[in-house]
Design a protein around this motif. Structure first.
Motif, PDB file in Angstrom:
ATOM      1  N   MET A  38       0.836  -1.208   0.000  1.00 40.70           N
ATOM      2  CA  MET A  38       0.000   0.000   0.000  1.00 40.70           C
ATOM      3  C   MET A  38       0.868   1.254   0.000  1.00 40.70           C
ATOM      4  SD  MET A  38      -3.203  -0.765  -0.157  1.00 40.70           S
ATOM      5  CE  MET A  38      -4.091   0.625   0.455  1.00 40.70           C
ATOM      6  N   GLU A  39       1.917   1.244   0.802  1.00 35.15           N
ATOM      7  CA  GLU A  39       2.815   2.387   0.878  1.00 35.15           C
ATOM      8  C   GLU A  39       3.490   2.630  -0.478  1.00 35.15           C
ATOM      9  OE1 GLU A  39       6.754   3.445   3.425  1.00 35.15           O
ATOM     10  OE2 GLU A  39       5.092   2.510   4.541  1.00 35.15           O
ATOM     11  N   GLU A  40       3.946   1.578  -1.117  1.00 35.94           N
ATOM     12  CA  GLU A  40       4.597   1.701  -2.425  1.00 35.94           C
ATOM     13  C   GLU A  40       3.613   2.211  -3.479  1.00 35.94           C
ATOM     14  OE1 GLU A  40       7.698   1.820  -4.938  1.00 35.94           O
ATOM     15  OE2 GLU A  40       7.837   1.341  -2.806  1.00 35.94           O
ATOM     16  N   LEU A  49      -0.574   5.479  -7.498  1.00 35.28           N
ATOM     17  CA  LEU A  49      -1.605   4.579  -7.993  1.00 35.28           C
ATOM     18  C   LEU A  49      -2.875   4.615  -7.142  1.00 35.28           C
ATOM     19  CD1 LEU A  49       0.687   1.542  -8.875  1.00 35.28           C
ATOM     20  CD2 LEU A  49      -0.290   3.234 -10.445  1.00 35.28           C
ATOM     21  N   ILE A  50      -2.706   4.957  -5.876  1.00 38.79           N
ATOM     22  CA  ILE A  50      -3.861   5.122  -4.983  1.00 38.79           C
ATOM     23  C   ILE A  50      -3.661   6.387  -4.173  1.00 38.79           C
ATOM     24  CG2 ILE A  50      -4.459   2.681  -4.826  1.00 38.79           C
ATOM     25  CD1 ILE A  50      -3.112   2.638  -2.086  1.00 38.79           C
TER      26      ILE A  50
END
Length: 106
Positions: free
Chosen positions: A96-98, A104-105
């Motif tokens: 999620m962090e990446e 992307l998010i």
């Protein structure tokens, strides 16, 4: 019949064969004219039966049974499962962090 008592008047044994005059040898013995058996009384789920002497007769008390202690295998299994869950969560957090870094998010 002879009842054997602990210091707190809990009945821990009985003997139907000893005679009244023979109980003088036992410090924890009392004579009871009635009938007694540890099978007396109904079983209740989640409770253990405890018999006490109230000075006149045996009385039945119900005490909650303690939760059983997990076995060593259960403790190991729980630790392994917990570790796997933690590893999965850490991996998901890194992904999620990446994804946030790459935009992307949001």
């Amino acid at each position: 019949m002879v009842l054997f008592l602990k210091e707190d008047n809990e009945i821990y044994a009985y003997n139907k064969r000893l005679k009244k005059e023979d109980i003088e040898k036992y410090q924890d013995a009392i004579w009871y004219e009635g009938d007694f058996d540890f099978l007396d009384g109904k079983d209740k789920e989640g409770y253990a039966k405890l018999y006490r002497w109230n000075g006149e007769k045996p009385i039945l008390e119900y005490i909650p049974t303690p939760e059983p202690e997990p076995t060593i295998d259960e403790k190991i299994y729980e630790a392994v499962i917990k570790s796997q869950d933690e590893i999965r969560q850490e991996g998901a957090d890194m992904v999620m962090e990446e994804m946030k870094k790459r935009g992307l998010i949001v």
